[in-house]
Write a protein that holds these residues in place. Sequence first.
Motif, PDB file in Angstrom:
ATOM      1  N   PRO A   1       0.834  -1.207   0.000  1.00 15.91           N
ATOM      2  CA  PRO A   1       0.000   0.000   0.000  1.00 15.91           C
ATOM      3  C   PRO A   1       0.866   1.255   0.000  1.00 15.91           C
ATOM      4  N   MET A   2       0.503   2.243  -0.825  1.00 18.71           N
ATOM      5  CA  MET A   2       1.304   3.447  -0.963  1.00 18.71           C
ATOM      6  C   MET A   2       0.424   4.685  -0.873  1.00 18.71           C
ATOM      7  N   GLY A   3       1.013   5.799  -0.455  1.00 13.55           N
ATOM      8  CA  GLY A   3       0.300   7.068  -0.371  1.00 13.55           C
ATOM      9  C   GLY A   3       1.043   8.024   0.524  1.00 13.55           C
ATOM     10  N   ALA A   4       1.015   9.312   0.194  1.00  7.53           N
ATOM     11  CA  ALA A   4       1.759  10.318   0.956  1.00  7.53           C
ATOM     12  C   ALA A   4       1.289  10.396   2.401  1.00  7.53           C
ATOM     13  N   GLN A   5       0.013  10.125   2.653  1.00 16.16           N
ATOM     14  CA  GLN A   5      -0.526  10.231   4.002  1.00 16.16           C
ATOM     15  C   GLN A   5      -0.741   8.873   4.658  1.00 16.16           C
ATOM     16  N   ARG A   6      -0.009   7.888   4.158  1.00 15.56           N
ATOM     17  CA  ARG A   6      -0.012   6.569   4.789  1.00 15.56           C
ATOM     18  C   ARG A   6       1.147   6.452   5.771  1.00 15.56           C
ATOM     19  N   PRO A   7       1.003   5.646   6.833  1.00 11.03           N
ATOM     20  CA  PRO A   7       2.110   5.426   7.763  1.00 11.03           C
ATOM     21  C   PRO A   7       3.328   4.838   7.052  1.00 11.03           C
ATOM     22  N   GLN A   8       4.491   5.262   7.486  1.00 13.39           N
ATOM     23  CA  GLN A   8       5.740   4.799   6.891  1.00 13.39           C
ATOM     24  C   GLN A   8       6.567   4.064   7.936  1.00 13.39           C
ATOM     25  N   GLU A   9       7.404   3.153   7.467  1.00  9.19           N
ATOM     26  CA  GLU A   9       8.239   2.348   8.367  1.00  9.19           C
ATOM     27  C   GLU A   9       9.479   3.105   8.821  1.00  9.19           C
ATOM     28  N   CYS A  10      10.057   2.631   9.916  1.00  8.50           N
ATOM     29  CA  CYS A  10      11.230   3.282  10.500  1.00  8.50           C
ATOM     30  C   CYS A  10      12.502   3.092   9.681  1.00  8.50           C
ATOM     31  N   VAL A  11      12.504   2.162   8.718  1.00 11.89           N
ATOM     32  CA  VAL A  11      13.708   1.952   7.918  1.00 11.89           C
ATOM     33  C   VAL A  11      14.090   3.222   7.160  1.00 11.89           C
ATOM     34  N   SER A  12      13.108   4.098   6.911  1.00  9.33           N
ATOM     35  CA  SER A  12      13.413   5.363   6.257  1.00  9.33           C
ATOM     36  C   SER A  12      14.191   6.295   7.177  1.00  9.33           C
ATOM     37  N   ILE A  13      14.024   6.127   8.486  1.00 10.56           N
ATOM     38  CA  ILE A  13      14.761   6.948   9.450  1.00 10.56           C
ATOM     39  C   ILE A  13      16.179   6.424   9.617  1.00 10.56           C
ATOM     40  N   THR A  14      16.320   5.119   9.820  1.00 12.69           N
ATOM     41  CA  THR A  14      17.662   4.562  10.035  1.00 12.69           C
ATOM     42  C   THR A  14      18.517   4.641   8.776  1.00 12.69           C
ATOM     43  N   ALA A  15      17.882   4.894   7.608  1.00 13.19           N
ATOM     44  CA  ALA A  15      18.661   5.098   6.381  1.00 13.19           C
ATOM     45  C   ALA A  15      19.595   6.292   6.518  1.00 13.19           C
ATOM     46  N   MET A  16      19.233   7.268   7.345  1.00 11.85           N
ATOM     47  CA  MET A  16      20.099   8.433   7.540  1.00 11.85           C
ATOM     48  C   MET A  16      21.402   8.059   8.225  1.00 11.85           C
ATOM     49  N   ASN A  17      21.420   6.901   8.867  1.00 10.32           N
ATOM     50  CA  ASN A  17      22.663   6.407   9.463  1.00 10.32           C
ATOM     51  C   ASN A  17      23.284   5.318   8.592  1.00 10.32           C
ATOM     52  N   LEU A  18      22.751   5.158   7.385  1.00 10.17           N
ATOM     53  CA  LEU A  18      23.193   4.132   6.429  1.00 10.17           C
ATOM     54  C   LEU A  18      23.101   2.742   7.035  1.00 10.17           C
ATOM     55  N   THR A  19      22.086   2.549   7.880  1.00 11.33           N
ATOM     56  CA  THR A  19      21.814   1.237   8.473  1.00 11.33           C
ATOM     57  C   THR A  19      20.331   0.937   8.266  1.00 11.33           C
ATOM     58  N   SER A  20      20.001   0.501   7.073  1.00 11.57           N
ATOM     59  CA  SER A  20      18.605   0.256   6.739  1.00 11.57           C
ATOM     60  C   SER A  20      18.456  -0.989   5.889  1.00 11.57           C
ATOM     61  N   MET A  21      17.454  -1.803   6.224  1.00 18.55           N
ATOM     62  CA  MET A  21      17.172  -2.990   5.430  1.00 18.55           C
ATOM     63  C   MET A  21      16.635  -2.636   4.049  1.00 18.55           C
ATOM     64  N   ASN A  22      16.181  -1.405   3.860  1.00 23.18           N
ATOM     65  CA  ASN A  22      15.671  -0.983   2.556  1.00 23.18           C
ATOM     66  C   ASN A  22      16.684  -1.179   1.443  1.00 23.18           C
ATOM     67  N   PHE A  23      17.947  -0.906   1.741  1.00 24.14           N
ATOM     68  CA  PHE A  23      18.978  -1.022   0.710  1.00 24.14           C
ATOM     69  C   PHE A  23      19.087  -2.455   0.204  1.00 24.14           C
ATOM     70  N   GLY A  24      18.938  -3.417   1.117  1.00 21.31           N
ATOM     71  CA  GLY A  24      19.033  -4.819   0.725  1.00 21.31           C
ATOM     72  C   GLY A  24      17.816  -5.326  -0.024  1.00 21.31           C
ATOM     73  N   VAL A  25      16.697  -4.598   0.076  1.00 20.60           N
ATOM     74  CA  VAL A  25      15.510  -4.956  -0.700  1.00 20.60           C
ATOM     75  C   VAL A  25      15.599  -4.353  -2.097  1.00 20.60           C
TER      76      VAL A  25
END
Length: 414
Positions: free
Chosen positions: A182-206
Amino acid sequence: MYKARLPFNLKMLNMAGRSLRLIGIRGASLNPRYLLRRARRTTNLNDFGPDDFREGLDTLCHSLETEAKLTAFGRLIAQAEILHALENRLKLIHSFKVNRELSGSPISRPLIITGVPHAGSSLLHDLLAQDPDNRVPLSWEMRYPFPPPRTETYQSDARIARVNRELKNAQRLMPEIKRLYPMGAQRPQECVSITAMNLTSMNFGVNYRVPSYQRWLNNHADFRGAYNLHYQFLQHLQYRHKTERWVLMSNGHLWHLEALLKRYPDALIVQIHRDPLKSVCALSNLTYTLRSLASNTPDLKDIARNQADLVAEGLDRNLKLRQSGVLPAKQVLDIHYQDIHSEPLAVVQRIYQHFKLPLADAALDGMQALLDTHDYVQFDRHRYHFMATGLRLEEERRRYKPYMDYFKVPQERV
């Protein structure tokens, strides 16, 4: 299995990129020093804060260069994603330097949802977001958090329309993504977007094939800095839009609960359980689709092997933590996937009762209205089969057995 459908101009870009690589021209730079310089130049800021993010940056860039098999467009995407993380980091550090009030508002008793992927966490996050006393980080404020959102414009901020346009563009490239997530600007987002700022995010591996980065992330990364930044980011978001309680969600927390609890010792943890083989299939399918945007050669069997190892390692680590008693029973509630989809509001009530939180009738009415107007079952209708993963069923069943026995997780048909 779904693949990104690139328009003609991007296909031509990738063809040109292949030709240039033959004469030694690699395209968009993924050199860490270049990325740091460019982020400083773009923001006109210099202070990245603690250096604990640099090992992750170096490891990720090296893995992207040597393992990801990126197309020319893929290199542009990866570069843009890393630059965005670095620029947001610079801005966050700067905000705390110039505004001491930011650090004066504590994050108290956040409710944090975690567990195996594709087990109903998005549905639960959405439901809890309907309670006015809860605050979830929304996609638009995670993407463009500066300046901090204001209460008076929280529903009308221009950044909402901007992020919706970006998501529509992404759906043109990957039209099937809306069936997977599910996508949308006003939808809840996961914390992986926050930890990406420390370059420690599972998003990169996906998004990219970066196995050496993923191994570093799981086994060697120090997440204390990531969760310190996570805490500051929430302080920033709530500065001009206060909240009674944060409700956060990320499957990635499962791998690093001990580090999370050191930063949030009073966190209320909801752990969702599901047959890991269903999670591996769904996660592999999503990963295949996302990687096809950046690479011409996503390999479902390679993805499934890596994801199965990743999930098994996370569950083993989590099981040891739970058995150790480090996480007190009053701070954690175990939920099963089947309960979320059969009786979602009953699950919500269990959560509030367990953690002794007030639940108003108006909040329940909002949750019921959401269920009445949204078809969440569609995101569980993936066309995938376990046999396509190349994994051995009995072997996978054996390695997940300790987890499934301990938490009494029912086996599903795969």
